[in-house]
Design a protein around this motif. Structure first.
Motif, PDB file in Angstrom:
ATOM      1  N   ASP A  94    -105.598  10.757   6.318  1.00 55.32           N
ATOM      2  CA  ASP A  94    -106.147   9.214   6.917  1.00 55.32           C
ATOM      3  C   ASP A  94    -107.968   8.452   6.412  1.00 55.32           C
ATOM      4  N   ASN A  95    -108.274   9.396   5.412  1.00 58.93           N
ATOM      5  CA  ASN A  95    -109.515   9.082   4.952  1.00 58.93           C
ATOM      6  C   ASN A  95    -109.870   9.838   3.736  1.00 58.93           C
ATOM      7  N   PHE A  96    -110.647   9.407   2.763  1.00 56.01           N
ATOM      8  CA  PHE A  96    -111.157  10.322   1.728  1.00 56.01           C
ATOM      9  C   PHE A  96    -112.569   9.969   1.585  1.00 56.01           C
ATOM     10  N   ASP A  97    -113.528  10.742   0.621  1.00 55.21           N
ATOM     11  CA  ASP A  97    -114.304  10.158  -0.207  1.00 55.21           C
ATOM     12  C   ASP A  97    -114.465  10.607  -1.360  1.00 55.21           C
ATOM     13  N   TYR A  98    -114.691   9.770  -2.399  1.00 51.49           N
ATOM     14  CA  TYR A  98    -115.231  10.481  -4.007  1.00 51.49           C
ATOM     15  C   TYR A  98    -116.518  10.208  -4.025  1.00 51.49           C
ATOM     16  N   ARG A  99    -116.896  11.614  -4.776  1.00 50.42           N
ATOM     17  CA  ARG A  99    -118.306  11.877  -4.860  1.00 50.42           C
ATOM     18  C   ARG A  99    -118.697  12.555  -5.830  1.00 50.42           C
ATOM     19  N   GLY A 100    -118.957  12.266  -7.210  1.00 47.68           N
ATOM     20  CA  GLY A 100    -119.659  12.663  -8.396  1.00 47.68           C
ATOM     21  C   GLY A 100    -118.603  13.663  -9.044  1.00 47.68           C
ATOM     22  N   ASN A 101    -117.951  14.511  -8.602  1.00 45.62           N
ATOM     23  CA  ASN A 101    -116.747  15.621  -9.783  1.00 45.62           C
ATOM     24  C   ASN A 101    -115.777  15.872  -8.841  1.00 45.62           C
ATOM     25  N   LEU A 102    -115.545  15.742  -7.654  1.00 49.54           N
ATOM     26  CA  LEU A 102    -114.944  15.136  -5.979  1.00 49.54           C
ATOM     27  C   LEU A 102    -114.535  14.390  -5.285  1.00 49.54           C
ATOM     28  N   LEU A 103    -112.918  14.426  -5.730  1.00 54.11           N
ATOM     29  CA  LEU A 103    -112.280  13.556  -4.394  1.00 54.11           C
ATOM     30  C   LEU A 103    -112.351  14.571  -3.314  1.00 54.11           C
ATOM     31  N   THR A 104    -111.392  14.217  -1.769  1.00 50.64           N
ATOM     32  CA  THR A 104    -111.935  14.848  -0.775  1.00 50.64           C
ATOM     33  C   THR A 104    -110.549  13.741  -0.131  1.00 50.64           C
ATOM     34  N   PHE A 105    -109.860  14.725   0.640  1.00 41.87           N
ATOM     35  CA  PHE A 105    -108.745  13.584   1.467  1.00 41.87           C
ATOM     36  C   PHE A 105    -108.714  14.465   2.848  1.00 41.87           C
TER      37      PHE A 105
END
Length: 171
Positions: free
Chosen positions: A1-12
């Motif tokens: 439903d949502n995600f974010d991308y920070r540095g070397n991490l992609l989180t769903f």
């Protein structure tokens, strides 16, 4: 439903669905409530899934002609990858059932299962195939009408054997 991308991490987050492909063929799928991919130089190093993790390996024809499918469930799953993208190790935690169904044209379907509080899969580096499976704490095994339990099970794929220790019992 949502995600974010920070540095070397992609989180769903929430209702995560991820298919696995070999070329253009879907060979499996993952569903969970939370998934983080860790990158290094645009290469995925690891994947961590939490909250009602379910993985399916879709049916495939084995070397003996039987059609095999597999699934694993748990609350926490970590997959460590080699630099070539192949799986190095899988660690599943918290009430983990692993199930394999095998169907041949001549025999009735055969279901095998392994259950433990933690299950660790080690893979061959040259084939991306499972080498060893270790189940820990409250281990239960079942194959057709045979059942066994103990505190630790080690399945060696090459030998085709399971060693059960820690107060083992069998039916």
């Amino acid at each position: 439903d949502n995600f974010d991308y920070r540095g070397n991490l992609l989180t769903f987050r929430e209702n995560v669905r991820a298919p696995f492909f070999e070329g253009t063929n879907a060979v499996g799928a993952l569903t969970c409530g939370w998934l983080t991919l860790r990158f290094n130089s645009n290469q995925v190093e690891s994947a961590t899934a939490k909250h009602k993790v379910h993985i399916d390996q879709f049916p495939y024809a084995s070397t003996n002609g039987a059609v095999v499918s597999k699934s694993v469930d748990g609350e926490w799953l970590t997959v460590l990858l080699e630099t070539n993208g192949w799986i190095k190790r899988i660690i599943a935690e918290t009430n983990v059932p692993a199930v394999q169904d095998e169907r041949s044209a001549t025999n009735a379907p055969v279901t095998s299962s392994l259950h433990g509080q933690m299950v660790i899969g080690e893979f061959f580096t040259h084939t991306n195939q499972l080498r060893q499976l270790v189940a820990l704490r409250d281990v239960r095994l079942a194959h057709e009408n045979r059942k066994a339990s103990g505190q630790r099970a080690v399945y060696d794929v090459t030998k085709g054997m399971i060693e059960l220790t820690g107060n083992p019992s069998a039916e």
